[in-house]
Design a protein around this motif. Structure first.
Motif, mmCIF file in Angstrom:
data_model
loop_
_atom_site.group_PDB
_atom_site.id
_atom_site.type_symbol
_atom_site.label_atom_id
_atom_site.label_comp_id
_atom_site.label_asym_id
_atom_site.label_seq_id
_atom_site.Cartn_x
_atom_site.Cartn_y
_atom_site.Cartn_z
ATOM 1 N N ALA A 155 6.122 8.476 22.459
ATOM 2 C CA ALA A 155 6.781 9.080 21.297
ATOM 3 C C ALA A 155 6.611 8.193 20.072
ATOM 4 C CB ALA A 155 8.266 9.282 21.599
ATOM 5 N N GLY A 156 6.856 8.772 18.906
ATOM 6 C CA GLY A 156 6.799 8.015 17.665
ATOM 7 C C GLY A 156 5.514 8.233 16.901
ATOM 8 N N VAL A 157 5.549 7.857 15.635
ATOM 9 C CA VAL A 157 4.408 8.027 14.737
ATOM 10 C C VAL A 157 3.336 6.987 15.052
ATOM 11 C CG1 VAL A 157 3.685 8.014 12.313
ATOM 12 C CG2 VAL A 157 5.941 8.916 12.946
ATOM 13 N N ALA A 216 11.451 2.064 27.101
ATOM 14 C CA ALA A 216 10.573 3.156 26.690
ATOM 15 C C ALA A 216 9.109 2.756 26.809
ATOM 16 C CB ALA A 216 10.902 3.570 25.245
ATOM 17 N N HIS A 217 8.825 1.498 26.521
ATOM 18 C CA HIS A 217 7.445 1.005 26.586
ATOM 19 C C HIS A 217 6.906 1.111 28.016
ATOM 20 C CE1 HIS A 217 4.139 -1.539 24.929
ATOM 21 N NE2 HIS A 217 4.022 -1.894 26.200
ATOM 22 N N LEU A 218 7.668 0.589 28.976
ATOM 23 C CA LEU A 218 7.202 0.633 30.359
ATOM 24 C C LEU A 218 7.198 2.056 30.912
ATOM 25 C CD1 LEU A 218 8.774 -2.571 31.959
ATOM 26 C CD2 LEU A 218 6.466 -2.227 31.065
ATOM 27 N N ALA A 219 8.145 2.869 30.490
ATOM 28 C CA ALA A 219 8.186 4.261 30.958
ATOM 29 C C ALA A 219 6.946 5.020 30.508
ATOM 30 C CB ALA A 219 9.441 4.955 30.439
ATOM 31 N N ALA A 255 -2.514 -3.920 18.753
ATOM 32 C CA ALA A 255 -1.825 -3.693 20.028
ATOM 33 C C ALA A 255 -0.375 -4.129 19.912
ATOM 34 C CB ALA A 255 -2.514 -4.464 21.151
ATOM 35 N N ALA A 256 0.520 -3.355 20.534
ATOM 36 C CA ALA A 256 1.951 -3.599 20.348
ATOM 37 C C ALA A 256 2.713 -3.583 21.667
ATOM 38 C CB ALA A 256 2.542 -2.539 19.407
ATOM 39 N N GLY A 257 3.759 -4.402 21.729
ATOM 40 C CA GLY A 257 4.702 -4.344 22.833
ATOM 41 C C GLY A 257 4.327 -5.151 24.056
ATOM 42 N N LEU A 258 5.070 -4.943 25.134
ATOM 43 C CA LEU A 258 4.966 -5.763 26.334
ATOM 44 C C LEU A 258 3.575 -5.788 26.949
ATOM 45 C CD1 LEU A 258 8.334 -5.006 28.161
ATOM 46 C CD2 LEU A 258 7.675 -7.135 27.034
ATOM 47 N N PRO A 284 9.639 3.516 19.434
ATOM 48 C CA PRO A 284 9.878 3.285 20.875
ATOM 49 C C PRO A 284 8.902 2.315 21.531
ATOM 50 C CG PRO A 284 9.068 5.526 20.467
ATOM 51 C CD PRO A 284 9.429 4.949 19.140
ATOM 52 N N VAL A 285 7.752 2.025 20.900
ATOM 53 C CA VAL A 285 6.818 1.072 21.505
ATOM 54 C C VAL A 285 7.446 -0.318 21.621
ATOM 55 C CG1 VAL A 285 5.665 0.236 19.411
ATOM 56 C CG2 VAL A 285 4.370 0.410 21.555
ATOM 57 N N TRP A 286 8.434 -0.614 20.759
ATOM 58 C CA TRP A 286 9.104 -1.904 20.788
ATOM 59 C C TRP A 286 10.215 -1.956 21.841
ATOM 60 C CZ3 TRP A 286 5.725 -4.491 18.477
ATOM 61 C CH2 TRP A 286 5.241 -4.220 17.190
#
Length: 365
Positions: A103-105, A124-127, A86-89, A118-120
């Motif tokens: 978006a992203g691989v 973009a993460h919250l969007a 699991a990644a990000g906020l 963009p997950v970082w």
């Protein structure tokens, strides 16, 4: 030791500068009372306008609940990454990120997303995450209305987030018990603890009338000075054990002493049953929460989480390696709270063995 520490996180509101943001009254959005920016961590302040814009499309999701999920999941570290992948906020799994249209691989447990993924990126993460979470909240709310399950939709959404919506859909009450919805004892305990933590954080950042305070809990006592370099156990333990501590541990105690008014004992050096313990080497301290040997009250537990959240927010400055508190462990490697299992030495269900009556802090050197 003359510590200036808040006795309970709920008392912080009257002591901090409050900056008000008036609620908007557009018909298609949640109308909330003023937000207290003085209590928000810096990243939350930065993200507030975009978060409010996104939540305008999801009035049934209170911003206080969303901010509680972020606090529990990542402690507002946008680069948090768990061993499960699991990644990000809000700790999005790769499959969930793709399902949400991110978006992203795709990534895996063994291979982190690239540095530019963009997950970082917090915006973009919250969007990506908020519309996806809102869809799940609406789906589960409709299911609860249809079945009459005795669970609050926000609690059910928390279950969805930590264990998947099937745990709600296939369980009798919406909150799986052991053997319910494919959930064993550990699964049921983890889910129940997670829901309780989200509710507890939401309670701390919301006033009784429902107005959102958004007390980020990461800067409630100010920022500490940076820890000195490494060294041996050659300084007298300032907590009075008669033993020694490293310069980094002594600095930790000094910063807590300067910035908080911790009302309970703090102890650093000492022997422990665990041969890998940092205490005999002066690299660890225990902050009592309430009294050793008994479960903390709600107010004491709230104060413990306020301190724990502050420590994780300033882990780099204080050179913190890991924390153990309230049946959970936080390590600098993964920077998320995970269930604590006793390290093969302690009983994690015991009040002291599970660190429900004290907060353990280990420093790097």
């Amino acid at each position: 030791m003359g510590r200036r520490i808040v006795a309970a996180a709920t008392a912080l509101v009257v002591a901090l500068l409050i900056v008000l943001v008036p609620a908007m009254d557009a018909e298609d959005r949640w109308v909330g009372p003023p937000v207290l920016l003085g209590l928000l961590p810096p990243l939350a302040v930065q993200l507030l306008p975009e978060t409010e814009r996104l939540l305008a499309e999801c009035p049934e999701m209170p911003i206080g609940w969303l901010y509680a999920v972020v606090t529990v999941e990542s402690s507002w570290d946008p680069r948090a990454f768990s061993s499960a992948g699991a990644a990000g906020l809000v700790q999005m799994m790769p499959g969930s990120w793709g399902e949400a249209g991110g978006a992203g691989v795709a990534w895996s447990r063994a291979a982190l997303p690239s540095a530019a993924h963009p997950v970082w990126d917090p915006d973009a993460h919250l969007a990506t995450a908020i519309p996806w979470m809102c869809d799940r909240l609406r789906t589960i709310t409709a299911h609860i209305a249809e079945t009459g399950k005795p669970i609050d939709p926000l609690d059910a959404a928390a279950v969805c987030h930590v264990a998947g919506c099937r745990r709600v859909l296939a369980s009798e009450t919406g909150l799986p018990r052991p053997g319910d919805a494919g959930c064993g004892h550990e699964c049921a305990r983890t889910v129940a603890t997670y829901v309780a933590r989200v509710r507890a954080v939401m309670g701390r950042i919301s006033s009784p009338d429902g107005s959102v305070r958004l007390a980020g809990l990461t800067d409630v006592a100010g920022a500490p000075a940076r820890a000195p370099g490494s060294g041996g156990c050659d300084l007298p333990d300032p907590t009075g054990t008669g033993g020694c501590v490293t310069a980094t541990a002594a600095h930790l105690v000094a910063q807590i002493d300067a910035l908080w008014e911790w009302p309970w004992p703090v102890s650093c050096w000492g022997t422990r049953p665990n041969p890998a313990s940092d205490h005999p080497f002066g690299r660890a301290c225990d902050l009592t929460v309430g009294a050793i040997g008994r479960a903390p009250t709600d107010g004491e537990r709230e104060a413990g989480w306020a301190m724990a959240t502050w420590l994780t927010a300033h882990a780099d400055a204080l050179a913190i390696r890991y924390l153990v508190w309230d049946g959970h462990i936080w390590h600098e490697r993964h920077r998320t709270w995970r269930p604590y299992r006793g390290a093969g030495i302690y009983d994690p269900t015991d009040v002291t063995g599970g660190h429900f009556d004290h907060l353990h802090v280990s420093v790097r050197s």
